[in-house]
Scaffold this active site. Structure first.
Site, PDB file in Angstrom:
ATOM      1  N   GLY A   1      -1.226   1.868  -6.600  1.00  0.00           N
ATOM      2  CA  GLY A   1      -1.177   2.325  -7.985  1.00  0.00           C
ATOM      3  C   GLY A   1      -2.441   2.153  -8.810  1.00  0.00           C
ATOM      4  O   GLY A   1      -2.963   3.126  -9.375  1.00  0.00           O
TER       5      GLY A   1
ATOM      6  N   HIS B   1      -8.588  -4.264  -3.283  1.00  0.00           N
ATOM      7  CA  HIS B   1      -8.254  -5.394  -4.147  1.00  0.00           C
ATOM      8  C   HIS B   1      -9.189  -5.393  -5.358  1.00  0.00           C
ATOM      9  O   HIS B   1     -10.237  -4.757  -5.346  1.00  0.00           O
ATOM     10  CB  HIS B   1      -8.336  -6.702  -3.348  1.00  0.00           C
ATOM     11  CG  HIS B   1      -7.186  -6.845  -2.395  1.00  0.00           C
ATOM     12  ND1 HIS B   1      -7.287  -7.468  -1.172  1.00  0.00           N
ATOM     13  CD2 HIS B   1      -5.891  -6.428  -2.511  1.00  0.00           C
ATOM     14  CE1 HIS B   1      -6.102  -7.426  -0.585  1.00  0.00           C
ATOM     15  NE2 HIS B   1      -5.255  -6.800  -1.360  1.00  0.00           N
TER      16      HIS B   1
ATOM     17  N   HIS C   1       0.982 -11.059  -2.480  1.00  0.00           N
ATOM     18  CA  HIS C   1       1.728 -10.201  -1.554  1.00  0.00           C
ATOM     19  C   HIS C   1       1.050 -10.166  -0.180  1.00  0.00           C
ATOM     20  O   HIS C   1       1.061  -9.148   0.500  1.00  0.00           O
ATOM     21  CB  HIS C   1       1.855  -8.791  -2.138  1.00  0.00           C
ATOM     22  CG  HIS C   1       0.538  -8.152  -2.501  1.00  0.00           C
ATOM     23  ND1 HIS C   1      -0.370  -8.724  -3.357  1.00  0.00           N
ATOM     24  CD2 HIS C   1      -0.020  -6.992  -2.103  1.00  0.00           C
ATOM     25  CE1 HIS C   1      -1.425  -7.940  -3.475  1.00  0.00           C
ATOM     26  NE2 HIS C   1      -1.250  -6.884  -2.720  1.00  0.00           N
TER      27      HIS C   1
ATOM     28  N   ASP D   1     -10.226  -8.160  -0.389  1.00  0.00           N
ATOM     29  CA  ASP D   1     -10.983  -9.291  -0.923  1.00  0.00           C
ATOM     30  C   ASP D   1     -10.625 -10.506  -0.079  1.00  0.00           C
ATOM     31  O   ASP D   1      -9.526 -11.052  -0.208  1.00  0.00           O
ATOM     32  CB  ASP D   1     -10.619  -9.517  -2.388  1.00  0.00           C
ATOM     33  CG  ASP D   1     -11.292 -10.746  -2.950  1.00  0.00           C
ATOM     34  OD1 ASP D   1     -12.139 -11.349  -2.243  1.00  0.00           O
ATOM     35  OD2 ASP D   1     -10.976 -11.116  -4.095  1.00  0.00           O
TER      36      ASP D   1
ATOM     37  N   ASP E   1       2.786  -8.500   2.733  1.00  0.00           N
ATOM     38  CA  ASP E   1       2.765  -7.028   2.728  1.00  0.00           C
ATOM     39  C   ASP E   1       1.443  -6.516   3.305  1.00  0.00           C
ATOM     40  O   ASP E   1       1.405  -5.501   4.020  1.00  0.00           O
ATOM     41  CB  ASP E   1       2.915  -6.478   1.307  1.00  0.00           C
ATOM     42  CG  ASP E   1       4.227  -6.856   0.651  1.00  0.00           C
ATOM     43  OD1 ASP E   1       4.989  -7.640   1.242  1.00  0.00           O
ATOM     44  OD2 ASP E   1       4.490  -6.370  -0.466  1.00  0.00           O
TER      45      ASP E   1
ATOM     46  N   GLY F   1      -0.085  -2.533  -5.471  1.00  0.00           N
ATOM     47  CA  GLY F   1       0.060  -3.330  -4.251  1.00  0.00           C
ATOM     48  C   GLY F   1       1.081  -4.454  -4.360  1.00  0.00           C
ATOM     49  O   GLY F   1       2.023  -4.528  -3.556  1.00  0.00           O
TER      50      GLY F   1
ATOM     51  N   ASP G   1       1.551  -1.431  -0.810  1.00  0.00           N
ATOM     52  CA  ASP G   1       1.080  -1.562   0.592  1.00  0.00           C
ATOM     53  C   ASP G   1       2.217  -1.203   1.550  1.00  0.00           C
ATOM     54  O   ASP G   1       1.991  -0.579   2.590  1.00  0.00           O
ATOM     55  CB  ASP G   1       0.630  -3.003   0.873  1.00  0.00           C
ATOM     56  CG  ASP G   1      -0.503  -3.435  -0.023  1.00  0.00           C
ATOM     57  OD1 ASP G   1      -1.664  -3.321   0.375  1.00  0.00           O
ATOM     58  OD2 ASP G   1      -0.204  -3.868  -1.143  1.00  0.00           O
TER      59      ASP G   1
ATOM     60  N   ARG H   1      -0.920  -4.651  10.423  1.00  0.00           N
ATOM     61  CA  ARG H   1      -0.226  -4.636  11.710  1.00  0.00           C
ATOM     62  C   ARG H   1       0.270  -3.242  12.071  1.00  0.00           C
ATOM     63  O   ARG H   1       0.095  -2.782  13.205  1.00  0.00           O
ATOM     64  CB  ARG H   1       0.951  -5.620  11.683  1.00  0.00           C
ATOM     65  CG  ARG H   1       1.733  -5.617  12.981  1.00  0.00           C
ATOM     66  CD  ARG H   1       2.965  -6.507  12.970  1.00  0.00           C
ATOM     67  NE  ARG H   1       3.719  -6.251  14.168  1.00  0.00           N
ATOM     68  CZ  ARG H   1       4.583  -5.252  14.299  1.00  0.00           C
ATOM     69  NH1 ARG H   1       4.845  -4.441  13.292  1.00  0.00           N
ATOM     70  NH2 ARG H   1       5.201  -5.056  15.448  1.00  0.00           N
TER      71      ARG H   1
HETATM   72  O1  LIG Z   1      -2.997  -5.101  -4.002  1.00  0.00           O
HETATM   73  C1  LIG Z   1      -3.437  -4.108  -3.487  1.00  0.00           C
HETATM   74  C2  LIG Z   1      -3.478  -3.988  -2.023  1.00  0.00           C
HETATM   75  O2  LIG Z   1      -2.955  -5.094  -1.351  1.00  0.00           O
HETATM   76  C3  LIG Z   1      -3.927  -2.990  -4.292  1.00  0.00           C
HETATM   77  O3  LIG Z   1      -3.025  -2.673  -5.305  1.00  0.00           O
HETATM   78  P1  LIG Z   1      -3.533  -1.926  -6.595  1.00  0.00           P
HETATM   79  O4  LIG Z   1      -4.276  -0.716  -6.162  1.00  0.00           O
HETATM   80  O5  LIG Z   1      -2.293  -1.547  -7.358  1.00  0.00           O
HETATM   81  O6  LIG Z   1      -4.406  -2.894  -7.350  1.00  0.00           O
END
Ligand SMILES: O=C(CO)COP(=O)(O)O
Length: 127
Positions: free
Chosen positions: A35, A8, A87, A80, A90, A55, A60, A96
């Protein structure tokens, strides 16, 4: 062996430091990442990383699908815990599915070294 790296936003600097410290070990894996995490890691280290969607846009879930297909052998996901994520479902699904498939998972920096050490031990055993 295939390893997923995710962080995060607040934890991306920690994951970048981790990847710099353990770059030689990480180079032994086929790496994938969500990404933005993937791009930041590539920029900082030059590691070869397959980037999924960001994410919040499904990254994810794409990594979760790899785990369900048993094409991902471990996950380092620096979460974090102090910031709400849009999300969250996700994220829960990814955690899980790791448990369903007995996939090694580190969710903080303190356990990331332990998971990577164990995967390296398995790699060494395979060689
Ligand atoms: O949100 C994320 C994992 O839940 C991470 O996504 P990014 O690597 O695109 O910031």
């Amino acid at each position: 062996m295939r390893l997923a790296l995710i962080a995060h936003d607040e934890k991306k600097p920690d994951l970048i430091s981790f990847a710099e410290e353990r770059q030689a070990d990480l180079e032994r894996f086929e790496l994938m990442a969500t990404g933005t995490t993937g791009q930041r890691l590539i920029d900082a280290t030059g590691l070869d990383i397959e980037r999924k969607q960001s994410g919040p846009l499904g990254g994810d879930m794409q990594i979760g699908a790899e785990i369900a297909s048993e094409t991902c052998d471990g996950v380092i996901f620096l979460r974090d815990p102090l910031t709400a994520q849009p999300h969250e479902p996700d994220i829960s699904a990814l955690l899980r599915i790791c448990d369903v498939h007995q996939t090694p998972l580190a969710t903080n920096l303190a356990s990331a070294d332990a998971v990577l050490d164990e995967l390296i031990r398995q790699l060494d055993g395979e060689e």
